[in-house]
Design a protein around this motif. Structure first.
Motif, short mmCIF file in Angstrom:
data_model
loop_
_atom_site.label_atom_id
_atom_site.label_comp_id
_atom_site.label_asym_id
_atom_site.label_seq_id
_atom_site.Cartn_x
_atom_site.Cartn_y
_atom_site.Cartn_z
N THR A 80 -8.99 -4.34 -3.55
CA THR A 80 -8.98 -3.14 -4.39
C THR A 80 -10.23 -3.02 -5.25
O THR A 80 -10.53 -1.95 -5.76
CB THR A 80 -7.78 -3.16 -5.36
N ASN A 140 -0.17 -4.10 4.04
CA ASN A 140 0.74 -3.26 4.82
C ASN A 140 2.12 -3.90 4.79
O ASN A 140 2.31 -4.97 4.22
CB ASN A 140 0.21 -3.11 6.25
N LEU A 200 -4.06 -4.83 -1.75
CA LEU A 200 -3.01 -4.00 -1.16
C LEU A 200 -2.71 -4.58 0.21
O LEU A 200 -3.59 -5.14 0.86
CB LEU A 200 -3.47 -2.55 -1.03
N LYS A 212 0.84 -1.20 0.00
CA LYS A 212 0.00 0.00 0.00
C LYS A 212 0.88 1.26 0.00
O LYS A 212 1.78 1.40 0.81
CB LYS A 212 -0.90 -0.01 1.23
#
Length: 178
Positions: free
Chosen positions: A158, A147, A145, A125
């Motif tokens: 998404t 982390n 996405l 992301k």
């Protein structure tokens, strides 16, 4: 198959392998994406195929119905509808976007009717070198996405999955496919 089911299958396959291996992750991502596409009526080639006259390995492609590749992996340019570049977790440097664009341009130089598509299962992301349609100049789909935490990685949808399926069905000429 949903995007979450695909993600689960790929993550399980990577875990079952027992080693962190980017080549395996990429191969299993492409293979399971191919399987998932077939469940949506889109028939893709075997992995790692070629188009006659272009010295570039293609992750997957969608050919005209009934086409049999020479030696099981060589397609004539006029038989190819879509070329797919597939990544398990995006790209890691800015030069990758130029390289992918260069390869797509080479494919289109051989046959301008071929649609070239980039697909990544997951991208960090906010990553500044993420491949996008705008940056690449060709359709690009990022399914999830995540982390930066490897241990407790959280995936965010998404919404590209449904668009990818719909667009590939149209590009492959199989609409309506289900």
């Amino acid at each position: 198959m949903t995007d979450h089911e695909l993600l689960g299958l790929i993550n399980t396959a990577k875990k079952d392998f027992g080693h962190k291996c980017s080549k395996y992750a990429g191969a299993v991502c492409a293979e399971l994406l191919k399987h998932s596409l077939s469940r949506h009526g889109v028939t893709a080639s075997a992995r790692d195929v070629f188009i006659d006259g272009i010295p570039i390995e293609v992750d997957l492609l969608i050919a005209r119905e009934g086409v049999e590749p020479k030696h099981g992996l060589l397609y004539r340019p006029e038989d190819v509808r879509v070329v797919l570049e597939i990544k398990n977790s995006g790209v890691f440097e800015l030069s990758a976007i130029s390289r992918i664009r260069h390869n797509f341009d080479a494919v289109r130089d051989k046959n301008p009717k071929i649609t070239c598509v980039y697909v990544t299962l997951a991208e960090l992301k906010g990553y500044k070198y993420a491949v996008t349609t705008e940056a690449l100049g060709y359709p690009a789909y990022t399914l999830f996405l995540y982390n930066s935490s490897q241990k407790n990685r959280k995936y965010e949808v998404t919404g590209h999955w449904d668009n990818l399926i719909h667009d590939l069905q149209q590009m492959a000429g199989c609409v309506p496919c289900g």
